[in-house]
Write a protein that holds these residues in place. Structure first.
Motif, mmCIF file in Angstrom:
data_model
loop_
_atom_site.group_PDB
_atom_site.id
_atom_site.type_symbol
_atom_site.label_atom_id
_atom_site.label_comp_id
_atom_site.label_asym_id
_atom_site.label_seq_id
_atom_site.Cartn_x
_atom_site.Cartn_y
_atom_site.Cartn_z
ATOM 1 N N TYR A 325 -15.978 2.677 -5.343
ATOM 2 C CA TYR A 325 -15.395 2.872 -6.715
ATOM 3 C C TYR A 325 -13.713 2.956 -6.726
ATOM 4 O O TYR A 325 -13.271 2.563 -7.366
ATOM 5 N N GLU A 326 -13.534 3.987 -5.621
ATOM 6 C CA GLU A 326 -11.919 4.196 -5.708
ATOM 7 C C GLU A 326 -11.839 4.408 -4.241
ATOM 8 O O GLU A 326 -12.581 5.119 -3.402
ATOM 9 N N ASP A 327 -10.907 3.648 -3.801
ATOM 10 C CA ASP A 327 -10.525 3.957 -2.332
ATOM 11 C C ASP A 327 -9.439 4.857 -2.212
ATOM 12 O O ASP A 327 -8.873 5.313 -2.988
ATOM 13 N N PRO A 343 0.412 -6.570 5.096
ATOM 14 C CA PRO A 343 1.673 -5.754 4.579
ATOM 15 C C PRO A 343 2.592 -6.014 5.604
ATOM 16 O O PRO A 343 2.436 -6.012 6.773
ATOM 17 N N GLN A 344 3.748 -6.217 5.026
ATOM 18 C CA GLN A 344 5.106 -6.270 5.984
ATOM 19 C C GLN A 344 6.037 -5.000 5.857
ATOM 20 O O GLN A 344 6.988 -5.077 6.639
ATOM 21 N N SER A 345 5.550 -4.203 5.031
ATOM 22 C CA SER A 345 6.336 -2.911 4.856
ATOM 23 C C SER A 345 6.192 -2.072 6.198
ATOM 24 O O SER A 345 5.235 -2.266 6.938
ATOM 25 N N ILE A 346 6.871 -1.223 6.145
ATOM 26 C CA ILE A 346 6.996 -0.066 7.554
ATOM 27 C C ILE A 346 5.574 0.620 7.583
ATOM 28 O O ILE A 346 5.118 1.297 6.606
ATOM 29 N N GLY A 347 5.063 0.544 8.555
ATOM 30 C CA GLY A 347 3.783 1.488 9.060
ATOM 31 C C GLY A 347 2.472 0.825 8.489
ATOM 32 O O GLY A 347 2.575 -0.725 8.530
ATOM 33 N N ILE A 348 1.377 1.499 7.897
ATOM 34 C CA ILE A 348 0.122 0.517 7.784
ATOM 35 C C ILE A 348 0.315 -0.213 6.514
ATOM 36 O O ILE A 348 -0.490 -1.073 5.950
ATOM 37 N N GLY A 349 1.478 0.028 5.597
ATOM 38 C CA GLY A 349 1.728 -0.619 4.518
ATOM 39 C C GLY A 349 0.739 -0.131 3.182
ATOM 40 O O GLY A 349 0.700 -0.899 2.217
ATOM 41 N N TYR A 350 0.198 0.769 3.359
ATOM 42 C CA TYR A 350 -0.863 1.552 2.296
ATOM 43 C C TYR A 350 -0.445 2.838 2.119
ATOM 44 O O TYR A 350 -0.466 3.416 3.173
ATOM 45 N N GLN A 351 -0.472 3.482 0.953
ATOM 46 C CA GLN A 351 -0.030 5.057 1.047
ATOM 47 C C GLN A 351 -1.429 5.731 0.829
ATOM 48 O O GLN A 351 -2.318 5.286 -0.144
ATOM 49 N N PRO A 352 -1.710 6.763 1.526
ATOM 50 C CA PRO A 352 -2.852 7.706 1.192
ATOM 51 C C PRO A 352 -2.864 8.224 -0.119
ATOM 52 O O PRO A 352 -1.714 8.722 -0.472
ATOM 53 N N ASN A 353 -3.882 8.152 -0.650
ATOM 54 C CA ASN A 353 -3.975 8.732 -2.150
ATOM 55 C C ASN A 353 -4.329 10.349 -2.147
ATOM 56 O O ASN A 353 -5.684 10.233 -2.025
#
Ligand SMILES: O=C(O)CCC(=O)c1ccccc1C(=O)O
Ligand SMILES: [Mg+2]
Length: 369
Positions: A325-327, A343-353
């Protein structure tokens, strides 16, 4: 880098639909989320993929926590590390327990990518911008329901469909799918539900032009898989049987499989996953990235790994909204036309919420060693 502090959160995530394999059903995913901080303050994230019960492999959520707390964190905390490849050396005296090891090693890779200012995919040597993904469909209560679901996934653009099979839910199910979807890239995963006594049933599956049959026989048996492969046209893909590069080497030498499903947790981390990928590439064995119903952190690691060039078959990394429902990451992982953009940005490319993570956390512990 020097890891100084690790926070472990135990999360419970409701699933949109239960997932059933030949061995059991997961209706709610529990996982440990590791927030790993190094001396300079860089934070990397890791996720355990073990289920609460040991039906897929022997590890469980509790064994991963025990291994982390009593062995893995003490081996890692306050040690100087130049490269994530060194983590496996620190863990060398600790047998197996790959999912526990991978959770912490994945976070170290995340920190390394950030500190060297590159995407995780790039840090691993991956160069794809887009990866192809398929979908894994659990055992359903009726064939009609299964066909309905497959139709939805085909319309969404998933590049191949994998269905779970077990004795009594196999040939007729595949026949029914093929009648409606004659050209669909299709495969079947048995999660070790058969033995060599079932060879005739498995041979009947040769008639349906499957891409592969995944893990038909026992997890610890590459001998019987080699015997079976000699009598099957359809390539066998090994999942549970491959826990290390050594397992992969032996299975390939014996002719136990034509394809390997690589899961970071099952093989003990990204470094080992990469070694298996490279070895398979040298031996003309195609690989793809398996899934463990991961939340966003595990999914992000899978995406980065799949950017490597011998991941030539669509993996099981569906979009976040397929299961959740929500990641727990922002943005969530999106599949478009059967592709995920790496993702090409630095690190994994996703922010933990953290807001969502806090909401799903049922307990939390901080370790400083
Ligand atoms: O969508 C996913 O994450 C993969 C689903 C899947 O097939 C699976 C899910 C849980 C345990 C084992 C397996 C498997 O690949 O065998
Ligand atoms: Mg499998």
């Amino acid at each position: 880098m020097r890891i100084e502090e690790i926070t472990i959160r135990h999360l419970k995530m409701p699933m949109k639909a239960p997932f059933t394999t030949s061995f059991g059903t997961v209706a709610e995913k529990e996982l440990l989320l590791l927030e790993v901080k190094d001396a300079s303050g860089t934070i990397g994230w890791g996720e355990t993929v073990a289920f609460v019960a040991p039906w897929y492999t022997e590890e469980t959520l509790k064994t991963t926590w025990h291994m982390l707390e009593d062995f893995l964190m003490p081996a890692l905390l306050h040690k100087d590390i130049a490269h994530p490849d060194e983590v496996s050396a620190l863990f060398a005296t600790i047998r197996r327990n790959g999912m526990a090891k991978a959770s912490i090693e994945g976070a170290v890779w995340d920190i390394y990518a950030q500190q060297t200012k590159q995407s995780l995919a790039h840090a691993l040597g991956g160069s794809k911008d887009l990866i192809d993904v398929g979908i894994s469909v659990g055992i359903q209560s009726s064939t009609d329901k299964l066909l309905e679901l497959i139709k939805v996934y085909v319309e969404k653009g998933y590049k191949r469909v994998k269905v779970k099979i077990k004795p009594g839910y196999d040939v007729e199910v595949i026949r029914a799918i093929r009648a409606v979807f004659p050209n669909l890239p299709l495969m079947a995963d048995a999660n070790s539900a058969y033995t060599l006594n079932d060879i005739e049933v498995l041979q009947q599956l040769d008639a349906f032009n499957l891409l592969m049959i995944e893990q038909p026989l026992a997890a610890d048996d590459i001998i019987d898989h080699a015997k079976l492969q000699k009598q099957l046209k359809t390539p066998i893909c090994l999942d549970e049987s491959i826990t290390s590069l050594e397992d992969a080497r032996k299975a390939i030498e014996l002719g136990s499989c034509g394809v390997i499903n690589i899961k970071i947790g099952r093989v003990g981390g990204i470094t080992e996953a990469k070694k298996i990928h490279d070895y398979c590439q040298q031996h003309a064995i195609p690989v793809w990235c398996g899934g463990m119903l991961e939340a966003g952190i595990g999914r992000a690691h899978n995406i980065a790994l799949t950017a490597l060039s011998n991941f030539v078959l669509p993996g099981d990394t569906a979009g976040s909204s397929h299961y959740w429902y929500e990641d727990i990451v922002t943005p969530e992982i999106v599949v478009e036309d059967g592709h995920i953009r790496v993702p090409q940005s630095i690190g994994i490319g996703y922010q933990p919420n953290l807001e969502i993570i806090d909401k799903l956390t049922i307990s939390k512990k901080v370790y400083k060693g």
